[in-house]
Each structure stands twice: as C-alpha cells, then as structure tokens.
Design an enzyme around this catalytic site. Structure first.
Site, PDB file in Angstrom:
ATOM      1  CG  HIS A  18      -2.337   7.511 -10.295  1.00  0.00           C
ATOM      2  ND1 HIS A  18      -1.756   6.242 -10.534  1.00  0.00           N
ATOM      3  CD2 HIS A  18      -1.512   8.182 -10.159  1.00  0.00           C
ATOM      4  CE1 HIS A  18      -0.645   6.478 -11.041  1.00  0.00           C
ATOM      5  NE2 HIS A  18      -0.307   7.655 -10.733  1.00  0.00           N
ATOM      6  CD  GLU A  19      -2.061  12.079 -10.116  1.00  0.00           C
ATOM      7  OE1 GLU A  19      -1.246  12.358  -9.606  1.00  0.00           O
ATOM      8  OE2 GLU A  19      -1.862  11.734 -11.299  1.00  0.00           O
ATOM      9  CG  HIS A  22       1.162  10.384  -6.698  1.00  0.00           C
ATOM     10  ND1 HIS A  22       2.390   9.304  -6.599  1.00  0.00           N
ATOM     11  CD2 HIS A  22       0.614  10.269  -7.991  1.00  0.00           C
ATOM     12  CE1 HIS A  22       2.202   8.664  -7.804  1.00  0.00           C
ATOM     13  NE2 HIS A  22       1.345   9.192  -8.766  1.00  0.00           N
TER      14      HIS A  22
END
Length: 418
Positions: A18-19, A22
């Site tokens: 997920h990160e 980003h």
C-alpha cells in the site's frame, strides 16, 4: 507456522505494498518523501536511502509515507537567529547548523536577516564583526542540522502541494491500487502452486481413507460413465455423486488404456438442511501461467465484488458493526489459517489486501478516498480548499476512525472469551 510470525508477514505485506504505491508515484512526481513507515509509534529499525528514511515502528496499526508539504515544516528560520553555514566548493550552503555549532568549526556563523528556503533558496545575514549583509545560495538538497539530526530542506517544487492535481491524485490513489495488484499476484501464485481446476471427468487428488480411495479409485482415472450414464465433465460427475448419498453406484473407468468397472458408495453428509453424497475426491487441475493469470483476474474481481457488497451493507445498516474485525480478530484468524497451510495463508492475505484497498477508497476523511474526494471538489471549483479547513476535517475523520478501531478491537477481545 507461528501465529505472530504469520501475522507480521501478512500485515507487513499489506502495508508495504500500500505505502509502496504512494511512495513510487510521489517520487515520480518529484515530491520529497521524508519517511516510509510500516507501523506507528517508536522506531524499531530504520535506514536512509535516496532522501527517504525507511522505518519499522512498534504498533502494527498501518503505515504512512510522510511527504514534504503535507504538514507544516517543523523548522523555521526567523530574523535574529544565529546559524552555522557549511558550504560546498561552489559556495552553496549544504548544511544549516542550528545548534551545537561547536561541532562544526568550519561553519560560517551568521545572524539571519532573511531566509527563503522554499522559492529563492537564499539566506542572508551578518557575520560576526561584519557590517556588510551577506547572501548565500542554498543548495536544493541542503540539510538542517538540529538536535543531532539532519533534515533535508523542502523547496516548494519538491512539496506535495506544488504538483498538479493529477499527480497528487495519482500519488494518493496508488496506495489502494497496489493492494489490488498484491491480491492479483497472490492469486496468480496460488494458481501456479495448486494448479487451475479444469472441467474434465478425471480423478485428481483423493482424501485418505475416503469412500473413493476405499473403492479403489486412483489419481488419473478417467471416468467414462456412472450407472450407465456417460459423463464428459467433472460437473457431471459431482452432480451424480451428490444426488446419491449412501447409494452404491457402478463406475466405469479408463486406467492406463484399460477399462475398469468399480462399485462405489458415496458417504452421506449434511449440507445445510439436505443430505449429499461425497466420495472424497478432487477434480483435475492443470498448471499454466496463462491459466494462473486468468485465475488471478477472476479471483480479484470476485473478492472485490464480495467486499464491495459487504461495505455497502455495512454503510446501509444491513449487518451489525459486530461483524467487523480489527487487529485482534485478524491476528486470531491469521493463526488459524496459517495452521491449515501456506497456500491458504496466501489466499487470506489476498482477501485482506482487497479489503484494505476498498476500505481506503471510501470517501471518508483521513482515508485515501477522503483525500481523493477533496481533489474532486478542487477540480470542480477550480481551486483547492483552505488547507486548515481540510486538515480539521481529516483530523475529525481520523478521531472517528480511531474510535471505530477501539470499538471493533473491544468486540474482538470479547469474542475470544465467548
């Protein structure tokens, strides 16, 4: 597999991917990413690479990428402050020493008159015993030195807010999107490990001591007919077996190019309110990359649809909040699934990844979906919403999410003792 280790691996994979979404698209847009963190709270481990500090933190409640400009800069140079300047061979400032200047004897100490470390990248001031104002060019990757730490400055063109609406939206959307990518990859791996079910009347694996094994069935047997009825798909086979719980049947097989006739009696098992027949045999599978890719896409779509419907039912009140699980419930579930095998653990991780991705896309303040909602409003009105007002909304949303987390965690704990 130990429950704690399994949970750390699952949690780490979900948050990391997920990160990573980003981080990757933020860096592509030229945003300075100060920290990539898995977990919250005190640091357990950290290292620095390419401007970013990578950390593992104590509390397994999520993660974050700290981008320059999302929060107010913690260091501000005001007129009158004394700062030590370390210069490179081009006479550019590469370090601004704010304290413990005695550790940097080569630093040129000035009393700051003015500083612009966002746009002009200059700092002006007076050296001791000098009356002439000195102006120094600051390198775009210069560092503050304070409290023994070095913190890179963030020129405006490296800040989140300086980027186009599309770049900012992509950097935020990429987090949840990577959770779907992770789920797809895990389902593909499962397909490569287990094989893809094919609808052919061939005996696959047999459950030990099952009715099929006791009747003399072997893996690879091709079923030609059951009770005189020809079959050409595995669906035909299972349909007939399910309809004959406890009834002896005649099965005609082909084994090593020979015809064999066996008597088989499916065991009777309860399925809901009805009784169905079981032989304890699995259908055939084939291992192929193309089939595994197809399986990955199909399973990702299936689980996305299932989780989306569940979220809609939760929002519309069609099922209770008690059905939700927090970290404690997921920890307990992970342990149980890990005991049943590595492949099942991969399947759970894929399902949880889709849950995380969809949940983060909800238009709720403090979630990625809430931030995307503000970007949509910005696109419609042609200018961004006041940062302080947006920050207040996200703060309230975060507080409500923490309250929800406490309620869900309490429910999880109560379930452990029921």
């Amino acid at each position: 597999m130990n429950t704690a280790i399994a949970f750390i691996l699952v949690f780490g994979a979900l948050v990391f991917f997920h990160e990573l979404g980003h981080l990757y698209f933020a860096k592509r847009a030229g945003i300075l990413c100060r920290e990539f963190a898995i977990g919250f709270g005190p640091k357990i481990f950290s290292f620095t690479k390419n401007e970013t500090v990578y950390t593992i933190r104590l509390l397994p409640l999520g993660g974050y990428v700290r981008m320059a400009g999302e929060d107010p800069e913690t260091i501000e140079l005001k007129p009158g402050a004394k700062v030590g300047l370390l210069l490179n061979e081009k006479e550019e400032v590469i370090k601004l020493v704010l304290d413990n200047r005695d550790k940097y004897p080569n630093a040129r100490v000035i009393e700051v008159e003015r500083a612009d470390l966002e746009h002009a990248l200059t700092i002006s001031g007076y050296e001791e015993y000098e009356e002439e104002l000195q102006t120094f060019r600051v390198h775009e990757k210069a560092y503050y030195v304070s409290g023994g730490e070095e913190i890179q400055i963030a020129p405006y063109n490296r800040q989140f807010g300086s980027k186009s609406l599309g770049q900012r939206a992509l950097a935020i959307f990429a987090g949840p999107a990577m959770n779907f990518v992770l789920a797809f990859l895990l389902f593909v791996i499962i397909g490569l490990m287990q094989g893809i079910p094919v609808d052919k009347p061939i005996i696959g694996e047999l459950v030990p001591n099952s009715a099929g094994e006791k009747a003399g069935l072997h893996q690879g047997d091709v079923i030609k007919s059951i009770n005189g009825t020809g079959v050409d798909t595995w669906t035909n086979v299972t349909t007939i077996i399910r309809k004959n719980p406890g009834n002896e049947m005649t099965m005609e097989l082909e084994r090593n190019q020979e015809r064999i006739v066996l008597k088989v009696t499916p065991t009777a098992e309860k399925e809901g309110k009805q009784e169905v027949g079981r032989l304890g045999v699995y259908g055939p599978v084939e291992k192929s990359l193309l089939g595994s890719l197809k399986l990955g896409a199909e399973q990702t779509y299936k689980w996305t649809k299932l989780v989306f419907v569940s979220l809609v039912q939760l929002v519309t009140g069609q099922f209770s909040i008690d059905a939700l699980s927090g970290p404690v419930g997921i920890y307990n579930l992970t342990g149980k699934v890990a005991e049943s095998g590595f492949v099942n653990l991969l399947g759970l991780t894929a399902a949880l990844s889709i849950n995380l991705g969809l949940f983060n896309l909800l238009p709720v303040p403090a979630l990625d979906g809430g931030r995307l909602m503000f970007f949509l409003v910005e696109a419609l009105r042609g200018k961004p919403i006041d940062r302080q007002k947006e920050g207040l909304v996200h703060f309230i949303g975060f507080a409500l999410l923490m309250l929800l987390m406490l309620v869900v965690t309490w429910n999880d704990i109560k379930k452990l003792f029921l």
